[in-house]
Design an enzyme around this catalytic site. Structure first.
Site, PDB file in Angstrom:
ATOM      1  CG  HIS A  56      43.984  25.595  45.217  1.00  0.00           C
ATOM      2  ND1 HIS A  56      44.487  24.305  45.316  1.00  0.00           N
ATOM      3  CD2 HIS A  56      44.329  25.754  43.855  1.00  0.00           C
ATOM      4  CE1 HIS A  56      45.034  23.396  44.228  1.00  0.00           C
ATOM      5  NE2 HIS A  56      45.032  24.438  43.493  1.00  0.00           N
TER       6      HIS A  56
ATOM      7  CG  ASP B  70      41.914  28.664  42.636  1.00  0.00           C
ATOM      8  OD1 ASP B  70      42.178  28.425  41.509  1.00  0.00           O
ATOM      9  OD2 ASP B  70      42.948  28.750  43.388  1.00  0.00           O
TER      10      ASP B  70
ATOM     11  CD  GLU C 199      44.348  31.855  40.541  1.00  0.00           C
ATOM     12  OE1 GLU C 199      43.858  30.826  40.382  1.00  0.00           O
ATOM     13  OE2 GLU C 199      44.849  32.199  41.629  1.00  0.00           O
TER      14      GLU C 199
ATOM     15  CD  GLU D 130      41.888  26.897  38.360  1.00  0.00           C
ATOM     16  OE1 GLU D 130      42.037  25.532  38.424  1.00  0.00           O
ATOM     17  OE2 GLU D 130      42.762  27.786  38.697  1.00  0.00           O
TER      18      GLU D 130
ATOM     19  CG  HIS E 156      48.645  31.694  41.972  1.00  0.00           C
ATOM     20  ND1 HIS E 156      49.297  30.830  42.931  1.00  0.00           N
ATOM     21  CD2 HIS E 156      47.834  31.036  41.249  1.00  0.00           C
ATOM     22  CE1 HIS E 156      48.896  29.595  42.662  1.00  0.00           C
ATOM     23  NE2 HIS E 156      47.982  29.694  41.510  1.00  0.00           N
TER      24      HIS E 156
END
Length: 299
Positions: free
Chosen positions: A58, A45, A43, A126, A16
Protein backbone atom coordinates in the site's frame (compact mmCIF):
# COMPACT_ATOMS: atom_id res chain seq x y z
CA UNK A 1 -41.71 -13.63 -0.75
CA UNK A 2 -43.84 -14.94 -3.63
CA UNK A 3 -42.32 -17.19 -6.27
CA UNK A 4 -42.43 -14.51 -8.98
CA UNK A 5 -40.51 -11.94 -6.94
CA UNK A 6 -36.77 -11.56 -7.70
CA UNK A 7 -34.34 -13.24 -5.36
CA UNK A 8 -32.53 -10.53 -3.35
CA UNK A 9 -28.93 -9.98 -4.31
CA UNK A 10 -26.28 -9.50 -1.68
CA UNK A 11 -23.29 -7.27 -2.42
CA UNK A 12 -20.12 -9.00 -3.46
CA UNK A 13 -17.45 -8.98 -0.76
CA UNK A 14 -13.85 -8.10 -1.61
CA UNK A 15 -11.11 -8.66 0.96
CA UNK A 16 -9.18 -5.41 1.43
CA UNK A 17 -5.48 -6.25 1.04
CA UNK A 18 -6.63 -9.79 1.85
CA UNK A 19 -8.17 -10.66 5.21
CA UNK A 20 -6.06 -7.91 6.67
CA UNK A 21 -7.69 -7.85 10.09
CA UNK A 22 -6.48 -11.42 10.59
CA UNK A 23 -3.00 -11.30 9.02
CA UNK A 24 -0.58 -8.66 7.82
CA UNK A 25 -1.96 -6.86 4.77
CA UNK A 26 -0.94 -7.98 1.28
CA UNK A 27 0.71 -11.17 2.57
CA UNK A 28 0.23 -14.71 1.33
CA UNK A 29 -1.50 -15.55 4.62
CA UNK A 30 -3.97 -12.65 4.25
CA UNK A 31 -5.00 -13.71 0.75
CA UNK A 32 -5.24 -17.41 1.54
CA UNK A 33 -7.38 -16.53 4.55
CA UNK A 34 -9.60 -14.36 2.37
CA UNK A 35 -10.27 -17.30 0.07
CA UNK A 36 -10.90 -19.56 3.06
CA UNK A 37 -13.33 -16.95 4.40
CA UNK A 38 -15.32 -17.24 1.18
CA UNK A 39 -14.61 -13.72 -0.13
CA UNK A 40 -15.91 -13.17 -3.66
CA UNK A 41 -12.65 -11.45 -4.49
CA UNK A 42 -9.65 -9.58 -3.17
CA UNK A 43 -8.18 -6.11 -3.47
CA UNK A 44 -4.52 -5.20 -3.76
CA UNK A 45 -2.34 -2.10 -4.14
CA UNK A 46 0.64 -2.14 -6.48
CA UNK A 47 3.97 -0.35 -6.83
CA UNK A 48 7.00 -0.82 -9.06
CA UNK A 49 10.42 -1.85 -7.80
CA UNK A 50 13.67 -0.40 -9.09
CA UNK A 51 13.94 -3.36 -11.49
CA UNK A 52 10.32 -2.88 -12.64
CA UNK A 53 8.57 -5.75 -10.86
CA UNK A 54 4.95 -5.20 -9.79
CA UNK A 55 4.74 -5.75 -6.03
CA UNK A 56 1.87 -5.71 -3.55
CA UNK A 57 2.22 -2.88 -1.04
CA UNK A 58 0.00 0.00 0.00
CA UNK A 59 2.63 2.51 1.06
CA UNK A 60 5.30 4.03 -1.16
CA UNK A 61 7.73 3.48 1.74
CA UNK A 62 8.68 0.29 3.53
CA UNK A 63 8.74 1.60 7.09
CA UNK A 64 5.18 0.79 8.26
CA UNK A 65 4.78 -2.79 7.04
CA UNK A 66 8.29 -4.27 7.02
CA UNK A 67 11.60 -4.28 8.84
CA UNK A 68 13.03 -2.23 5.99
CA UNK A 69 13.01 1.50 5.40
CA UNK A 70 12.89 3.93 2.51
CA UNK A 71 11.06 3.99 -0.82
CA UNK A 72 9.85 0.77 -2.43
CA UNK A 73 10.88 2.19 -5.81
CA UNK A 74 14.55 2.24 -4.78
CA UNK A 75 14.69 -1.47 -3.96
CA UNK A 76 15.02 -4.46 -6.27
CA UNK A 77 12.69 -7.42 -5.97
CA UNK A 78 15.55 -9.54 -4.62
CA UNK A 79 16.17 -7.00 -1.86
CA UNK A 80 12.48 -6.89 -0.95
CA UNK A 81 12.30 -10.69 -0.77
CA UNK A 82 14.80 -10.56 2.11
CA UNK A 83 12.63 -8.26 4.25
CA UNK A 84 10.05 -9.32 6.83
CA UNK A 85 6.57 -8.10 5.88
CA UNK A 86 4.51 -10.02 8.43
CA UNK A 87 5.99 -9.82 11.94
CA UNK A 88 4.78 -6.24 12.55
CA UNK A 89 1.23 -7.58 12.83
CA UNK A 90 2.12 -9.71 15.84
CA UNK A 91 0.13 -12.72 14.61
CA UNK A 92 1.44 -16.25 14.21
CA UNK A 93 1.12 -17.55 10.64
CA UNK A 94 -0.07 -21.17 10.34
CA UNK A 95 2.38 -23.42 8.51
CA UNK A 96 -0.19 -24.07 5.78
CA UNK A 97 -0.01 -20.37 4.85
CA UNK A 98 3.72 -20.46 4.23
CA UNK A 99 6.89 -19.39 5.98
CA UNK A 100 7.62 -15.81 6.96
CA UNK A 101 10.01 -15.58 3.99
CA UNK A 102 7.12 -16.46 1.63
CA UNK A 103 4.69 -13.73 2.70
CA UNK A 104 5.84 -10.92 0.40
CA UNK A 105 4.02 -11.09 -2.95
CA UNK A 106 4.37 -9.88 -6.50
CA UNK A 107 1.33 -9.55 -8.75
CA UNK A 108 2.13 -12.89 -10.48
CA UNK A 109 2.40 -14.51 -7.02
CA UNK A 110 -1.12 -13.31 -6.19
CA UNK A 111 -2.47 -14.52 -9.52
CA UNK A 112 -1.09 -17.99 -8.77
CA UNK A 113 -2.92 -17.98 -5.41
CA UNK A 114 -6.20 -16.90 -6.99
CA UNK A 115 -5.99 -19.35 -9.89
CA UNK A 116 -5.57 -22.15 -7.39
CA UNK A 117 -8.83 -21.18 -5.61
CA UNK A 118 -10.90 -23.60 -7.69
CA UNK A 119 -13.73 -21.11 -8.16
CA UNK A 120 -14.35 -17.74 -9.83
CA UNK A 121 -12.55 -14.93 -8.01
CA UNK A 122 -12.50 -11.18 -8.57
CA UNK A 123 -9.28 -9.19 -8.35
CA UNK A 124 -9.39 -5.41 -7.86
CA UNK A 125 -5.99 -3.80 -8.53
CA UNK A 126 -5.38 -0.29 -7.22
CA UNK A 127 -2.58 1.60 -8.98
CA UNK A 128 -0.91 3.84 -6.41
CA UNK A 129 0.01 7.42 -7.25
CA UNK A 130 2.02 9.53 -7.15
CA UNK A 131 4.57 7.04 -8.48
CA UNK A 132 8.17 7.93 -9.40
CA UNK A 133 7.58 5.85 -12.52
CA UNK A 134 4.39 7.77 -13.36
CA UNK A 135 2.19 5.97 -15.91
CA UNK A 136 4.83 3.29 -16.51
CA UNK A 137 3.15 1.65 -13.52
CA UNK A 138 -0.02 1.11 -15.53
CA UNK A 139 1.89 -0.10 -18.58
CA UNK A 140 3.88 -2.58 -16.55
CA UNK A 141 0.80 -3.95 -14.74
CA UNK A 142 -0.96 -4.51 -18.06
CA UNK A 143 2.16 -6.15 -19.52
CA UNK A 144 2.40 -8.53 -16.57
CA UNK A 145 -1.27 -9.44 -16.91
CA UNK A 146 -0.98 -10.03 -20.66
CA UNK A 147 2.01 -12.29 -20.04
CA UNK A 148 -0.16 -14.28 -17.61
CA UNK A 149 -2.90 -14.74 -20.23
CA UNK A 150 -5.20 -11.80 -19.43
CA UNK A 151 -7.86 -11.11 -22.07
CA UNK A 152 -8.61 -7.35 -22.29
CA UNK A 153 -12.11 -7.67 -23.77
CA UNK A 154 -13.38 -9.73 -20.85
CA UNK A 155 -10.68 -8.52 -18.45
CA UNK A 156 -10.19 -12.07 -17.24
CA UNK A 157 -7.57 -14.76 -17.02
CA UNK A 158 -8.61 -18.29 -16.21
CA UNK A 159 -10.99 -18.06 -13.21
CA UNK A 160 -9.90 -14.52 -12.24
CA UNK A 161 -11.89 -11.42 -13.24
CA UNK A 162 -9.76 -8.28 -13.07
CA UNK A 163 -10.75 -4.66 -12.49
CA UNK A 164 -8.50 -1.61 -12.16
CA UNK A 165 -8.78 1.31 -9.73
CA UNK A 166 -7.06 4.57 -8.96
CA UNK A 167 -7.65 7.91 -7.31
CA UNK A 168 -5.57 9.46 -10.11
CA UNK A 169 -7.67 10.69 -13.05
CA UNK A 170 -4.53 10.50 -15.22
CA UNK A 171 -4.20 6.83 -14.34
CA UNK A 172 -7.86 6.22 -15.16
CA UNK A 173 -7.61 7.91 -18.56
CA UNK A 174 -4.45 5.94 -19.35
CA UNK A 175 -6.08 2.63 -18.39
CA UNK A 176 -9.08 3.35 -20.59
CA UNK A 177 -6.82 3.18 -23.64
CA UNK A 178 -6.46 -0.57 -23.06
CA UNK A 179 -9.29 -1.61 -20.72
CA UNK A 180 -13.07 -1.48 -21.37
CA UNK A 181 -14.75 1.16 -19.14
CA UNK A 182 -16.83 -1.41 -17.25
CA UNK A 183 -13.63 -2.78 -15.70
CA UNK A 184 -12.24 0.58 -14.59
CA UNK A 185 -13.06 2.17 -11.22
CA UNK A 186 -12.57 5.82 -10.32
CA UNK A 187 -11.84 6.00 -6.60
CA UNK A 188 -13.02 9.07 -4.71
CA UNK A 189 -12.38 10.18 -1.16
CA UNK A 190 -13.87 13.00 0.87
CA UNK A 191 -11.05 15.54 1.19
CA UNK A 192 -11.28 18.01 4.06
CA UNK A 193 -8.81 20.76 3.20
CA UNK A 194 -8.76 22.16 6.74
CA UNK A 195 -7.85 18.81 8.28
CA UNK A 196 -5.09 18.15 5.74
CA UNK A 197 -3.59 21.61 6.11
CA UNK A 198 -3.13 21.14 9.84
CA UNK A 199 -2.77 17.38 10.18
CA UNK A 200 0.13 16.36 7.93
CA UNK A 201 2.88 18.27 9.72
CA UNK A 202 4.15 20.01 6.57
CA UNK A 203 3.48 23.55 7.70
CA UNK A 204 0.77 25.91 6.55
CA UNK A 205 2.08 26.65 3.04
CA UNK A 206 3.12 23.13 2.04
CA UNK A 207 0.12 21.55 3.76
CA UNK A 208 -2.18 23.96 1.98
CA UNK A 209 -0.66 23.14 -1.42
CA UNK A 210 -1.04 19.40 -0.82
CA UNK A 211 -4.60 19.85 0.38
CA UNK A 212 -5.53 21.90 -2.68
CA UNK A 213 -4.02 19.28 -5.00
CA UNK A 214 -5.93 16.48 -3.27
CA UNK A 215 -9.17 18.45 -3.49
CA UNK A 216 -8.61 19.10 -7.19
CA UNK A 217 -8.05 15.37 -7.73
CA UNK A 218 -11.30 14.60 -5.88
CA UNK A 219 -13.26 17.06 -8.02
CA UNK A 220 -11.80 15.70 -11.25
CA UNK A 221 -12.62 12.15 -10.17
CA UNK A 222 -16.19 13.22 -9.44
CA UNK A 223 -16.44 14.73 -12.93
CA UNK A 224 -15.27 11.45 -14.47
CA UNK A 225 -18.09 9.67 -12.66
CA UNK A 226 -20.64 12.36 -13.47
CA UNK A 227 -19.76 12.05 -17.17
CA UNK A 228 -20.06 8.25 -17.22
CA UNK A 229 -16.48 7.77 -18.43
CA UNK A 230 -16.01 4.62 -16.31
CA UNK A 231 -18.40 1.91 -15.23
CA UNK A 232 -17.33 1.61 -11.61
CA UNK A 233 -17.59 4.19 -8.82
CA UNK A 234 -15.32 3.65 -5.83
CA UNK A 235 -16.20 6.00 -2.98
CA UNK A 236 -14.97 5.57 0.57
CA UNK A 237 -17.59 4.80 3.19
CA UNK A 238 -17.14 8.28 4.71
CA UNK A 239 -17.89 9.80 1.31
CA UNK A 240 -21.03 7.67 1.04
CA UNK A 241 -22.24 8.94 4.41
CA UNK A 242 -21.52 12.61 3.66
CA UNK A 243 -22.73 12.81 0.05
CA UNK A 244 -25.96 10.78 -0.18
CA UNK A 245 -27.38 12.85 -3.07
CA UNK A 246 -24.25 12.30 -5.18
CA UNK A 247 -24.24 8.60 -4.37
CA UNK A 248 -27.90 8.25 -5.39
CA UNK A 249 -27.25 10.14 -8.63
CA UNK A 250 -24.37 7.84 -9.60
CA UNK A 251 -26.34 4.73 -8.67
CA UNK A 252 -29.35 5.84 -10.68
CA UNK A 253 -27.13 6.62 -13.68
CA UNK A 254 -25.97 3.01 -13.83
CA UNK A 255 -22.56 3.19 -12.19
CA UNK A 256 -21.61 -0.04 -10.47
CA UNK A 257 -20.65 0.76 -6.87
CA UNK A 258 -17.63 -0.52 -4.96
CA UNK A 259 -17.40 1.01 -1.47
CA UNK A 260 -14.31 0.91 0.74
CA UNK A 261 -13.61 0.13 3.55
CA UNK A 262 -16.77 -1.06 5.33
CA UNK A 263 -16.10 -3.13 8.44
CA UNK A 264 -18.80 -2.18 10.96
CA UNK A 265 -22.31 -3.63 10.99
CA UNK A 266 -23.74 -0.13 10.52
CA UNK A 267 -21.63 0.59 7.44
CA UNK A 268 -22.40 -2.78 5.87
CA UNK A 269 -26.11 -2.28 6.50
CA UNK A 270 -25.94 1.18 4.91
CA UNK A 271 -24.25 -0.24 1.82
CA UNK A 272 -26.89 -2.91 1.46
CA UNK A 273 -29.71 -0.44 2.02
CA UNK A 274 -28.35 1.81 -0.75
CA UNK A 275 -27.95 -1.04 -3.20
CA UNK A 276 -24.16 -1.00 -3.32
CA UNK A 277 -22.84 -3.79 -5.53
CA UNK A 278 -19.49 -4.51 -3.91
CA UNK A 279 -18.17 -4.01 -0.38
CA UNK A 280 -14.44 -3.89 0.28
CA UNK A 281 -13.63 -4.92 3.84
CA UNK A 282 -10.82 -6.00 6.16
CA UNK A 283 -13.12 -8.61 7.76
CA UNK A 284 -14.71 -10.57 4.88
CA UNK A 285 -15.92 -13.49 7.00
CA UNK A 286 -17.83 -11.20 9.36
CA UNK A 287 -19.34 -9.14 6.55
CA UNK A 288 -20.40 -12.26 4.65
CA UNK A 289 -22.08 -13.61 7.78
CA UNK A 290 -24.02 -10.36 8.21
CA UNK A 291 -25.09 -10.25 4.57
CA UNK A 292 -26.19 -13.87 4.54
CA UNK A 293 -28.44 -13.23 7.52
CA UNK A 294 -29.86 -10.13 5.82
CA UNK A 295 -30.45 -11.95 2.51
CA UNK A 296 -31.28 -15.53 3.44
CA UNK A 297 -32.13 -16.44 -0.14
CA UNK A 298 -28.50 -15.97 -1.17
CA UNK A 299 -27.28 -14.59 -4.46
Amino acid sequence: MTSDEPVPQRPLVLAHRGSSAAFAEHTRAAYLQALADGADGVECDVHLTRDQHVVLLHDANLDRTSDGTGPVAERTLRELRHLDFSSWKGVRIPEVYGARSEQFLTLPDLLDILRAAGRPVKLAIELKHPSPYQLKLEDRVLAVLRNEGWQPRSSSLDNVSVTFMSFSPDSIRHLLRSVPPEYVCQLVDDVDIRVIRTGLGFGVITGGAIANLMKATQLEGERILDNGVVGLAGPGIAYVRRHPATVRRWLESGRRFRVWTADSEQDVALCQELGVHEITTNVPSRVLAQLQVATPQGR
